[in-house]
Motif scaffolding. Structure first.
Motif, PDB file in Angstrom:
ATOM      1  N   GLY A 274       0.973  -1.148  -0.001  1.00  0.00           N
ATOM      2  CA  GLY A 274      -0.044   0.054   0.077  1.00  0.00           C
ATOM      3  C   GLY A 274       1.019   1.242  -0.141  1.00  0.00           C
ATOM      4  O   GLY A 274       2.136   1.086  -0.121  1.00  0.00           O
ATOM      5  N   THR A 275       0.269   2.291   0.189  1.00  0.00           N
ATOM      6  CA  THR A 275       1.038   3.553   0.518  1.00  0.00           C
ATOM      7  C   THR A 275       0.685   4.334   1.694  1.00  0.00           C
ATOM      8  O   THR A 275      -0.247   4.030   2.433  1.00  0.00           O
ATOM      9  CB  THR A 275       0.500   4.352  -0.622  1.00  0.00           C
ATOM     10  OG1 THR A 275      -0.774   4.828  -0.588  1.00  0.00           O
ATOM     11  CG2 THR A 275       0.858   3.943  -2.162  1.00  0.00           C
ATOM     12  N   GLU A 276       1.725   5.032   2.215  1.00  0.00           N
ATOM     13  CA  GLU A 276       1.622   5.857   3.273  1.00  0.00           C
ATOM     14  C   GLU A 276       2.026   7.361   3.245  1.00  0.00           C
ATOM     15  O   GLU A 276       3.302   7.365   2.377  1.00  0.00           O
ATOM     16  CB  GLU A 276       2.240   5.287   4.673  1.00  0.00           C
ATOM     17  CG  GLU A 276       3.785   4.920   4.572  1.00  0.00           C
ATOM     18  CD  GLU A 276       4.251   4.372   5.660  1.00  0.00           C
ATOM     19  OE1 GLU A 276       3.223   4.284   6.611  1.00  0.00           O
ATOM     20  OE2 GLU A 276       5.437   3.999   5.934  1.00  0.00           O
ATOM     21  N   GLY A 277       1.903   8.197   3.486  1.00  0.00           N
ATOM     22  CA  GLY A 277       2.212   9.669   3.314  1.00  0.00           C
ATOM     23  C   GLY A 277       2.928   9.921   4.629  1.00  0.00           C
ATOM     24  O   GLY A 277       2.807   9.585   5.643  1.00  0.00           O
ATOM     25  N   VAL A 278       4.305  10.361   3.865  1.00  0.00           N
ATOM     26  CA  VAL A 278       5.415  10.770   5.016  1.00  0.00           C
ATOM     27  C   VAL A 278       5.743  12.033   4.748  1.00  0.00           C
ATOM     28  O   VAL A 278       5.851  12.291   3.239  1.00  0.00           O
ATOM     29  CB  VAL A 278       6.663   9.784   5.004  1.00  0.00           C
ATOM     30  CG1 VAL A 278       6.065   8.540   5.495  1.00  0.00           C
ATOM     31  CG2 VAL A 278       7.074   9.516   3.621  1.00  0.00           C
ATOM     32  N   GLU A 279       6.245  12.854   5.599  1.00  0.00           N
ATOM     33  CA  GLU A 279       6.932  14.311   5.332  1.00  0.00           C
ATOM     34  C   GLU A 279       8.236  14.198   4.913  1.00  0.00           C
ATOM     35  O   GLU A 279       9.168  13.527   5.503  1.00  0.00           O
ATOM     36  CB  GLU A 279       6.574  15.020   6.381  1.00  0.00           C
ATOM     37  CG  GLU A 279       6.986  16.482   6.348  1.00  0.00           C
ATOM     38  CD  GLU A 279       6.815  17.447   7.556  1.00  0.00           C
ATOM     39  OE1 GLU A 279       7.980  17.954   8.045  1.00  0.00           O
ATOM     40  OE2 GLU A 279       5.771  17.239   7.961  1.00  0.00           O
ATOM     41  N   THR A 280       8.502  14.705   3.677  1.00  0.00           N
ATOM     42  CA  THR A 280       9.951  14.470   2.973  1.00  0.00           C
ATOM     43  C   THR A 280      10.703  16.038   3.154  1.00  0.00           C
ATOM     44  O   THR A 280      11.833  15.953   2.932  1.00  0.00           O
ATOM     45  CB  THR A 280       9.822  14.099   1.650  1.00  0.00           C
ATOM     46  OG1 THR A 280       9.072  14.850   0.707  1.00  0.00           O
ATOM     47  CG2 THR A 280       9.289  12.683   1.548  1.00  0.00           C
ATOM     48  N   GLY A 281       9.880  17.000   3.515  1.00  0.00           N
ATOM     49  CA  GLY A 281      10.673  18.195   3.449  1.00  0.00           C
ATOM     50  C   GLY A 281       9.563  19.312   3.613  1.00  0.00           C
ATOM     51  O   GLY A 281       8.585  19.169   3.621  1.00  0.00           O
ATOM     52  N   LYS A 282       9.987  20.704   3.862  1.00  0.00           N
ATOM     53  CA  LYS A 282       9.284  21.681   3.928  1.00  0.00           C
ATOM     54  C   LYS A 282       9.855  22.745   2.957  1.00  0.00           C
ATOM     55  O   LYS A 282      10.861  22.983   2.553  1.00  0.00           O
ATOM     56  CB  LYS A 282       9.269  22.348   5.227  1.00  0.00           C
ATOM     57  CG  LYS A 282       8.674  21.536   6.460  1.00  0.00           C
ATOM     58  CD  LYS A 282       8.988  22.155   7.641  1.00  0.00           C
ATOM     59  CE  LYS A 282       8.323  21.583   9.093  1.00  0.00           C
ATOM     60  NZ  LYS A 282       6.919  21.132   8.686  1.00  0.00           N
ATOM     61  N   VAL A 283       8.621  23.646   2.186  1.00  0.00           N
ATOM     62  CA  VAL A 283       8.848  24.567   1.397  1.00  0.00           C
ATOM     63  C   VAL A 283       8.400  25.719   1.986  1.00  0.00           C
ATOM     64  O   VAL A 283       7.263  26.006   2.481  1.00  0.00           O
ATOM     65  CB  VAL A 283       8.254  24.150  -0.032  1.00  0.00           C
ATOM     66  CG1 VAL A 283       8.641  25.415  -1.066  1.00  0.00           C
ATOM     67  CG2 VAL A 283       8.866  22.877  -0.793  1.00  0.00           C
ATOM     68  N   ARG A 284       9.285  26.839   1.818  1.00  0.00           N
ATOM     69  CA  ARG A 284       9.031  28.049   2.447  1.00  0.00           C
ATOM     70  C   ARG A 284       8.706  29.269   1.372  1.00  0.00           C
ATOM     71  O   ARG A 284       9.895  29.388   0.432  1.00  0.00           O
ATOM     72  CB  ARG A 284      10.011  28.603   3.492  1.00  0.00           C
ATOM     73  CG  ARG A 284       9.652  29.881   4.061  1.00  0.00           C
ATOM     74  CD  ARG A 284      10.647  30.266   5.271  1.00  0.00           C
ATOM     75  NE  ARG A 284      10.743  29.103   6.305  1.00  0.00           N
ATOM     76  CZ  ARG A 284      11.713  28.925   7.225  1.00  0.00           C
ATOM     77  NH1 ARG A 284      12.728  29.631   6.958  1.00  0.00           N
ATOM     78  NH2 ARG A 284      11.762  27.851   8.151  1.00  0.00           N
ATOM     79  N   LEU A 285       7.450  30.058   1.295  1.00  0.00           N
ATOM     80  CA  LEU A 285       7.669  31.180   0.434  1.00  0.00           C
ATOM     81  C   LEU A 285       8.212  32.261   1.004  1.00  0.00           C
ATOM     82  O   LEU A 285       7.450  32.777   2.191  1.00  0.00           O
ATOM     83  CB  LEU A 285       6.289  31.068  -0.031  1.00  0.00           C
ATOM     84  CG  LEU A 285       6.019  32.455  -1.085  1.00  0.00           C
ATOM     85  CD1 LEU A 285       6.855  32.221  -2.300  1.00  0.00           C
ATOM     86  CD2 LEU A 285       4.516  32.356  -1.450  1.00  0.00           C
ATOM     87  N   ARG A 286       9.135  33.115   0.690  1.00  0.00           N
ATOM     88  CA  ARG A 286       9.635  34.137   1.414  1.00  0.00           C
ATOM     89  C   ARG A 286       9.969  35.294   0.354  1.00  0.00           C
ATOM     90  O   ARG A 286      10.391  34.767  -0.807  1.00  0.00           O
ATOM     91  CB  ARG A 286      10.989  33.786   2.092  1.00  0.00           C
ATOM     92  CG  ARG A 286      11.701  34.908   2.621  1.00  0.00           C
ATOM     93  CD  ARG A 286      13.043  34.535   3.212  1.00  0.00           C
ATOM     94  NE  ARG A 286      12.881  33.622   4.246  1.00  0.00           N
ATOM     95  CZ  ARG A 286      14.088  33.039   4.954  1.00  0.00           C
ATOM     96  NH1 ARG A 286      15.426  33.054   4.500  1.00  0.00           N
ATOM     97  NH2 ARG A 286      13.767  32.283   5.990  1.00  0.00           N
ATOM     98  N   LYS A 287       9.629  36.425   0.877  1.00  0.00           N
ATOM     99  CA  LYS A 287       9.737  37.741  -0.294  1.00  0.00           C
ATOM    100  C   LYS A 287      10.832  38.629   0.150  1.00  0.00           C
ATOM    101  O   LYS A 287      10.992  38.805   1.546  1.00  0.00           O
ATOM    102  CB  LYS A 287       8.518  38.445  -0.386  1.00  0.00           C
ATOM    103  CG  LYS A 287       8.484  39.425  -1.202  1.00  0.00           C
ATOM    104  CD  LYS A 287       7.054  40.189  -1.184  1.00  0.00           C
ATOM    105  CE  LYS A 287       6.867  40.889  -0.100  1.00  0.00           C
ATOM    106  NZ  LYS A 287       5.490  41.769   0.025  1.00  0.00           N
TER     107      LYS A 287
END
Length: 264
Positions: free
Chosen positions: A154-167
Protein backbone atom coordinates in the motif's frame (compact mmCIF):
# COMPACT_ATOMS: atom_id res chain seq x y z
CA UNK A 1 -19.95 -23.23 18.07
CA UNK A 2 -17.31 -22.11 15.59
CA UNK A 3 -17.27 -24.10 12.36
CA UNK A 4 -14.18 -25.52 10.71
CA UNK A 5 -14.90 -23.45 7.60
CA UNK A 6 -14.87 -20.22 9.65
CA UNK A 7 -11.50 -21.06 11.15
CA UNK A 8 -10.03 -22.11 7.81
CA UNK A 9 -11.09 -18.82 6.23
CA UNK A 10 -9.74 -16.93 9.22
CA UNK A 11 -6.39 -18.70 9.02
CA UNK A 12 -6.18 -18.17 5.26
CA UNK A 13 -6.33 -14.39 5.69
CA UNK A 14 -3.88 -14.36 8.60
CA UNK A 15 -6.47 -13.95 11.34
CA UNK A 16 -5.53 -12.41 14.67
CA UNK A 17 -6.23 -13.98 18.08
CA UNK A 18 -7.23 -11.50 20.79
CA UNK A 19 -7.92 -11.81 24.51
CA UNK A 20 -10.91 -10.59 26.56
CA UNK A 21 -9.37 -7.12 26.88
CA UNK A 22 -8.95 -6.80 23.11
CA UNK A 23 -5.17 -7.21 23.38
CA UNK A 24 -3.55 -9.03 20.47
CA UNK A 25 -2.17 -12.43 21.49
CA UNK A 26 -0.79 -13.56 18.13
CA UNK A 27 -1.68 -15.02 14.74
CA UNK A 28 -3.94 -18.03 14.29
CA UNK A 29 -1.90 -21.14 13.50
CA UNK A 30 -3.15 -24.72 13.18
CA UNK A 31 -6.63 -26.10 13.90
CA UNK A 32 -7.23 -29.47 15.58
CA UNK A 33 -10.56 -31.28 15.26
CA UNK A 34 -12.27 -33.50 17.79
CA UNK A 35 -11.73 -37.08 16.67
CA UNK A 36 -15.36 -38.09 17.18
CA UNK A 37 -17.53 -35.01 16.59
CA UNK A 38 -15.28 -33.54 13.91
CA UNK A 39 -15.69 -30.10 15.52
CA UNK A 40 -12.78 -27.71 16.13
CA UNK A 41 -11.36 -28.47 19.58
CA UNK A 42 -7.97 -26.76 19.79
CA UNK A 43 -6.04 -24.14 17.88
CA UNK A 44 -2.49 -22.92 18.08
CA UNK A 45 -1.50 -19.28 18.38
CA UNK A 46 1.80 -18.01 16.99
CA UNK A 47 3.38 -15.85 19.66
CA UNK A 48 6.81 -14.54 20.48
CA UNK A 49 9.27 -12.77 18.21
CA UNK A 50 8.39 -13.32 14.52
CA UNK A 51 5.64 -15.74 15.62
CA UNK A 52 8.09 -18.66 15.98
CA UNK A 53 6.40 -20.05 19.11
CA UNK A 54 3.02 -21.80 19.05
CA UNK A 55 0.77 -22.25 22.08
CA UNK A 56 -2.40 -24.34 22.33
CA UNK A 57 -5.68 -22.63 23.24
CA UNK A 58 -9.13 -24.28 23.58
CA UNK A 59 -11.92 -23.24 21.22
CA UNK A 60 -14.90 -24.21 23.39
CA UNK A 61 -15.54 -20.58 24.40
CA UNK A 62 -13.98 -18.82 21.40
CA UNK A 63 -15.87 -16.58 18.99
CA UNK A 64 -15.14 -15.25 15.49
CA UNK A 65 -15.78 -11.67 14.43
CA UNK A 66 -14.41 -10.44 11.10
CA UNK A 67 -10.72 -11.29 10.91
CA UNK A 68 -10.26 -11.94 14.65
CA UNK A 69 -10.68 -14.94 16.94
CA UNK A 70 -11.59 -13.97 20.50
CA UNK A 71 -10.68 -16.27 23.39
CA UNK A 72 -11.39 -15.75 27.11
CA UNK A 73 -7.69 -15.87 28.03
CA UNK A 74 -5.14 -13.06 28.16
CA UNK A 75 -1.87 -13.05 26.27
CA UNK A 76 0.31 -14.14 29.17
CA UNK A 77 -1.97 -17.07 29.98
CA UNK A 78 -1.75 -18.37 26.40
CA UNK A 79 2.02 -17.86 26.21
CA UNK A 80 2.51 -19.77 29.50
CA UNK A 81 0.47 -22.78 28.31
CA UNK A 82 2.25 -26.17 28.47
CA UNK A 83 4.93 -26.43 25.83
CA UNK A 84 3.65 -29.04 23.38
CA UNK A 85 5.00 -29.54 19.88
CA UNK A 86 2.11 -28.75 17.48
CA UNK A 87 3.72 -30.96 14.82
CA UNK A 88 3.92 -33.97 17.12
CA UNK A 89 1.31 -36.32 18.52
CA UNK A 90 -1.12 -34.87 21.08
CA UNK A 91 -1.33 -37.67 23.63
CA UNK A 92 -4.15 -38.06 26.18
CA UNK A 93 -1.71 -37.00 28.87
CA UNK A 94 -0.79 -33.82 27.03
CA UNK A 95 -4.43 -33.04 26.36
CA UNK A 96 -5.29 -33.62 30.00
CA UNK A 97 -2.43 -31.27 30.93
CA UNK A 98 -3.90 -28.57 28.68
CA UNK A 99 -7.39 -29.07 30.10
CA UNK A 100 -6.03 -28.79 33.62
CA UNK A 101 -4.04 -25.67 32.75
CA UNK A 102 -7.08 -23.90 31.30
CA UNK A 103 -9.28 -25.12 34.22
CA UNK A 104 -11.53 -27.18 31.93
CA UNK A 105 -13.12 -30.55 32.78
CA UNK A 106 -11.42 -33.71 31.49
CA UNK A 107 -12.78 -37.16 32.45
CA UNK A 108 -10.94 -40.18 31.07
CA UNK A 109 -13.36 -42.36 32.99
CA UNK A 110 -16.15 -41.22 30.64
CA UNK A 111 -14.46 -42.93 27.72
CA UNK A 112 -13.90 -46.15 29.67
CA UNK A 113 -17.56 -46.18 30.62
CA UNK A 114 -18.69 -46.32 27.00
CA UNK A 115 -19.97 -49.80 26.13
CA UNK A 116 -19.68 -51.28 22.62
CA UNK A 117 -22.75 -50.46 20.52
CA UNK A 118 -23.95 -47.78 22.96
CA UNK A 119 -23.87 -44.14 21.79
CA UNK A 120 -21.32 -42.20 23.83
CA UNK A 121 -22.78 -38.70 23.29
CA UNK A 122 -23.32 -38.04 26.99
CA UNK A 123 -20.09 -39.68 28.05
CA UNK A 124 -18.09 -37.53 25.55
CA UNK A 125 -19.71 -34.22 26.48
CA UNK A 126 -16.61 -33.04 28.37
CA UNK A 127 -13.92 -35.21 26.84
CA UNK A 128 -11.58 -34.23 24.06
CA UNK A 129 -9.92 -36.43 21.48
CA UNK A 130 -7.22 -38.91 22.52
CA UNK A 131 -4.96 -38.67 19.49
CA UNK A 132 -5.41 -36.13 16.75
CA UNK A 133 -2.90 -37.78 14.44
CA UNK A 134 -3.66 -41.54 14.60
CA UNK A 135 -3.93 -43.33 11.21
CA UNK A 136 -6.39 -45.99 10.12
CA UNK A 137 -10.15 -46.48 9.86
CA UNK A 138 -12.06 -45.21 12.86
CA UNK A 139 -8.91 -43.63 14.24
CA UNK A 140 -8.84 -40.07 15.62
CA UNK A 141 -8.54 -37.38 12.96
CA UNK A 142 -6.41 -34.27 12.88
CA UNK A 143 -6.51 -31.21 10.70
CA UNK A 144 -4.10 -28.36 10.21
CA UNK A 145 -4.58 -25.20 8.23
CA UNK A 146 -1.63 -24.35 6.00
CA UNK A 147 -0.87 -20.65 5.71
CA UNK A 148 1.45 -18.61 3.59
CA UNK A 149 2.45 -15.00 3.40
CA UNK A 150 0.88 -12.80 0.76
CA UNK A 151 2.31 -9.45 -0.34
CA UNK A 152 0.25 -6.51 0.82
CA UNK A 153 1.60 -3.34 -0.71
CA UNK A 154 0.00 0.00 0.00
CA UNK A 155 1.03 3.60 0.37
CA UNK A 156 1.52 5.88 3.31
CA UNK A 157 2.11 9.59 3.41
CA UNK A 158 5.37 10.75 4.95
CA UNK A 159 6.75 14.26 5.22
CA UNK A 160 9.88 14.59 3.10
CA UNK A 161 10.62 18.26 3.57
CA UNK A 162 9.26 21.78 3.91
CA UNK A 163 9.02 24.56 1.32
CA UNK A 164 8.92 28.16 2.49
CA UNK A 165 7.68 31.10 0.44
CA UNK A 166 9.77 34.12 1.38
CA UNK A 167 9.75 37.62 -0.19
CA UNK A 168 12.85 39.82 -0.21
CA UNK A 169 13.85 43.13 -1.83
CA UNK A 170 16.22 43.09 -4.83
CA UNK A 171 17.63 45.95 -6.91
CA UNK A 172 17.57 46.19 -10.69
CA UNK A 173 18.67 48.88 -13.14
CA UNK A 174 15.99 50.78 -15.03
CA UNK A 175 16.30 53.41 -17.81
CA UNK A 176 13.73 55.62 -19.48
CA UNK A 177 13.70 58.64 -21.80
CA UNK A 178 12.22 61.98 -20.66
CA UNK A 179 11.69 64.88 -23.16
CA UNK A 180 13.21 68.12 -21.73
CA UNK A 181 12.84 71.68 -23.06
CA UNK A 182 15.00 74.77 -22.44
CA UNK A 183 15.10 78.38 -23.55
CA UNK A 184 17.75 79.95 -25.82
CA UNK A 185 18.31 83.60 -26.86
CA UNK A 186 17.63 84.41 -30.46
CA UNK A 187 18.23 87.67 -32.26
CA UNK A 188 15.41 89.10 -34.30
CA UNK A 189 15.90 92.12 -36.49
CA UNK A 190 13.19 94.21 -38.05
CA UNK A 191 13.48 97.58 -39.87
CA UNK A 192 12.40 100.84 -38.14
CA UNK A 193 9.53 102.56 -39.79
CA UNK A 194 9.15 106.34 -39.97
CA UNK A 195 6.60 106.24 -37.21
CA UNK A 196 8.94 104.26 -34.95
CA UNK A 197 11.93 106.53 -35.72
CA UNK A 198 9.97 109.63 -34.77
CA UNK A 199 10.03 108.57 -31.17
CA UNK A 200 13.82 108.33 -30.86
CA UNK A 201 16.24 111.05 -29.80
CA UNK A 202 18.47 110.64 -32.77
CA UNK A 203 21.57 110.38 -30.57
CA UNK A 204 23.85 107.37 -29.97
CA UNK A 205 23.68 105.85 -26.53
CA UNK A 206 24.40 102.51 -24.85
CA UNK A 207 21.55 100.24 -23.62
CA UNK A 208 21.10 96.81 -21.98
CA UNK A 209 18.12 94.44 -21.99
CA UNK A 210 17.76 91.16 -20.00
CA UNK A 211 15.76 88.09 -20.93
CA UNK A 212 15.38 85.10 -18.53
CA UNK A 213 16.10 81.70 -20.04
CA UNK A 214 14.40 78.60 -18.61
CA UNK A 215 15.04 74.86 -19.01
CA UNK A 216 13.51 71.61 -17.79
CA UNK A 217 15.51 69.12 -15.80
CA UNK A 218 14.63 65.45 -15.12
CA UNK A 219 13.11 64.78 -11.71
CA UNK A 220 13.27 61.05 -10.75
CA UNK A 221 10.71 59.65 -8.30
CA UNK A 222 9.78 56.07 -7.29
CA UNK A 223 6.33 54.59 -6.83
CA UNK A 224 5.51 51.15 -5.41
CA UNK A 225 2.86 49.38 -7.51
CA UNK A 226 1.57 45.78 -7.07
CA UNK A 227 2.41 43.76 -10.18
CA UNK A 228 1.46 40.08 -9.43
CA UNK A 229 0.42 37.60 -6.76
CA UNK A 230 2.72 34.66 -5.94
CA UNK A 231 1.31 31.56 -4.18
CA UNK A 232 2.78 28.22 -3.07
CA UNK A 233 0.95 24.91 -3.37
CA UNK A 234 1.83 21.21 -3.45
CA UNK A 235 1.40 19.25 -6.68
CA UNK A 236 1.01 15.45 -6.48
CA UNK A 237 3.33 13.59 -8.88
CA UNK A 238 2.66 9.85 -9.32
CA UNK A 239 5.56 7.52 -9.95
CA UNK A 240 5.79 3.72 -9.97
CA UNK A 241 8.33 2.02 -7.73
CA UNK A 242 9.02 -1.74 -7.62
CA UNK A 243 9.18 -3.57 -4.30
CA UNK A 244 10.39 -7.14 -3.85
CA UNK A 245 10.06 -9.36 -0.78
CA UNK A 246 10.62 -12.99 0.18
CA UNK A 247 7.38 -14.68 1.25
CA UNK A 248 7.29 -17.65 3.59
CA UNK A 249 4.82 -20.51 3.27
CA UNK A 250 3.97 -23.58 5.26
CA UNK A 251 4.30 -26.98 3.64
CA UNK A 252 2.48 -30.07 4.85
CA UNK A 253 4.21 -33.48 4.85
CA UNK A 254 3.03 -36.71 6.41
CA UNK A 255 5.53 -38.96 8.19
CA UNK A 256 5.15 -42.39 9.69
CA UNK A 257 7.06 -45.46 10.78
CA UNK A 258 6.64 -48.86 9.20
CA UNK A 259 8.64 -51.95 9.97
CA UNK A 260 11.36 -50.06 11.81
CA UNK A 261 11.94 -47.57 9.01
CA UNK A 262 10.56 -44.14 8.44
CA UNK A 263 8.15 -43.58 5.55
CA UNK A 264 6.94 -40.39 3.92
Amino acid sequence: MISTEQLQELSAIGGTVIGPDGQKIGKLGQIFLDDRSGQPEWATVRTGLFGLSESFVPLSQATVAGDTLSVPYDKQTVKDAPNIDPEGQLTPGQEQELYHYYSLSYHEADQAAVQPGVPDTDARAEYSREDVRGPGAGAPRSSAVRSEEQPQVGTEGVETGKVRLRKHVATRDAATTVPLSHGEARHEREPITDAAAAGTSGELAGDEQKVALDEERPAAKKAVDPVERVSLEEEAITEEERREAQLRMEQAQAEGWEGGRQTR
